[in-house]
Design a protein around this motif. Structure first.
Motif, PDB file in Angstrom:
ATOM      1  N   GLU A 195      -7.101   6.090   2.264  1.00 23.49           N
ATOM      2  CA  GLU A 195      -8.541   5.965   2.544  1.00 23.49           C
ATOM      3  C   GLU A 195      -9.078   4.611   2.083  1.00 23.49           C
ATOM      4  O   GLU A 195      -9.957   4.048   2.703  1.00 23.49           O
ATOM      5  CB  GLU A 195      -9.313   7.085   1.857  1.00 23.49           C
ATOM      6  CG  GLU A 195      -9.149   8.434   2.534  1.00 23.49           C
ATOM      7  CD  GLU A 195      -9.807   9.546   1.755  1.00 23.49           C
ATOM      8  OE1 GLU A 195     -10.388   9.280   0.662  1.00 23.49           O
ATOM      9  OE2 GLU A 195      -9.743  10.690   2.210  1.00 23.49           O
ATOM     10  N   LYS A 196      -8.537   4.096   0.998  1.00 29.70           N
ATOM     11  CA  LYS A 196      -8.997   2.800   0.481  1.00 29.70           C
ATOM     12  C   LYS A 196      -8.432   1.637   1.295  1.00 29.70           C
ATOM     13  O   LYS A 196      -9.084   0.617   1.442  1.00 29.70           O
ATOM     14  CB  LYS A 196      -8.600   2.653  -0.983  1.00 29.70           C
ATOM     15  CG  LYS A 196      -9.328   3.650  -1.860  1.00 29.70           C
ATOM     16  CD  LYS A 196      -9.269   3.236  -3.283  1.00 29.70           C
ATOM     17  CE  LYS A 196      -9.954   4.263  -4.170  1.00 29.70           C
ATOM     18  NZ  LYS A 196     -11.345   4.046  -4.304  1.00 29.70           N
ATOM     19  N   VAL A 197      -7.220   1.792   1.806  1.00 29.00           N
ATOM     20  CA  VAL A 197      -6.571   0.699   2.527  1.00 29.00           C
ATOM     21  C   VAL A 197      -6.979   0.686   3.995  1.00 29.00           C
ATOM     22  O   VAL A 197      -7.260  -0.375   4.558  1.00 29.00           O
ATOM     23  CB  VAL A 197      -5.042   0.824   2.404  1.00 29.00           C
ATOM     24  CG1 VAL A 197      -4.331  -0.196   3.277  1.00 29.00           C
ATOM     25  CG2 VAL A 197      -4.608   0.675   0.972  1.00 29.00           C
ATOM     26  N   LEU A 198      -7.017   1.842   4.609  1.00 28.74           N
ATOM     27  CA  LEU A 198      -7.361   1.918   6.030  1.00 28.74           C
ATOM     28  C   LEU A 198      -8.844   2.231   6.175  1.00 28.74           C
ATOM     29  O   LEU A 198      -9.336   3.209   5.622  1.00 28.74           O
ATOM     30  CB  LEU A 198      -6.533   3.016   6.707  1.00 28.74           C
ATOM     31  CG  LEU A 198      -5.020   2.825   6.656  1.00 28.74           C
ATOM     32  CD1 LEU A 198      -4.333   4.053   7.243  1.00 28.74           C
ATOM     33  CD2 LEU A 198      -4.598   1.586   7.370  1.00 28.74           C
ATOM     34  N   PRO A 199      -9.570   1.424   6.923  1.00 25.00           N
ATOM     35  CA  PRO A 199     -11.013   1.701   7.078  1.00 25.00           C
ATOM     36  C   PRO A 199     -11.267   2.889   7.984  1.00 25.00           C
ATOM     37  O   PRO A 199     -10.511   3.318   8.741  1.00 25.00           O
ATOM     38  CB  PRO A 199     -11.554   0.424   7.687  1.00 25.00           C
ATOM     39  CG  PRO A 199     -10.394  -0.368   8.169  1.00 25.00           C
ATOM     40  CD  PRO A 199      -9.168   0.210   7.534  1.00 25.00           C
TER      41      PRO A 199
END
Length: 58
Positions: A54-58
């Motif tokens: 969730e933090k890496v992929l928008p």
């Protein structure tokens, strides 16, 4: 001359207990984004994996 014949008998070998191996750590996902490279393995907790994604992929 009479020879006595004896049957061939297999010797009993001591059995060793089988070694228990830990489960394999399989690669689930390998992801590259810009300069960041992430590899997720099966031992990783799914909640942590989801939070990271969730933090890496928008």
């Amino acid at each position: 001359m009479i020879e006595k014949q004896h049957p061939i008998v297999a010797l009993d070998h001591p059995t060793r207990p089988k070694k228990t191996r830990p489960p394999r750590n399989n690669l689930l996902l390998s992801l590259k984004k810009n300069d960041l490279e992430l590899s997720f393995y099966s031992s990783l907790d799914t909640e942590i994996m989801n939070k990271l994604l969730e933090k890496v992929l928008p």
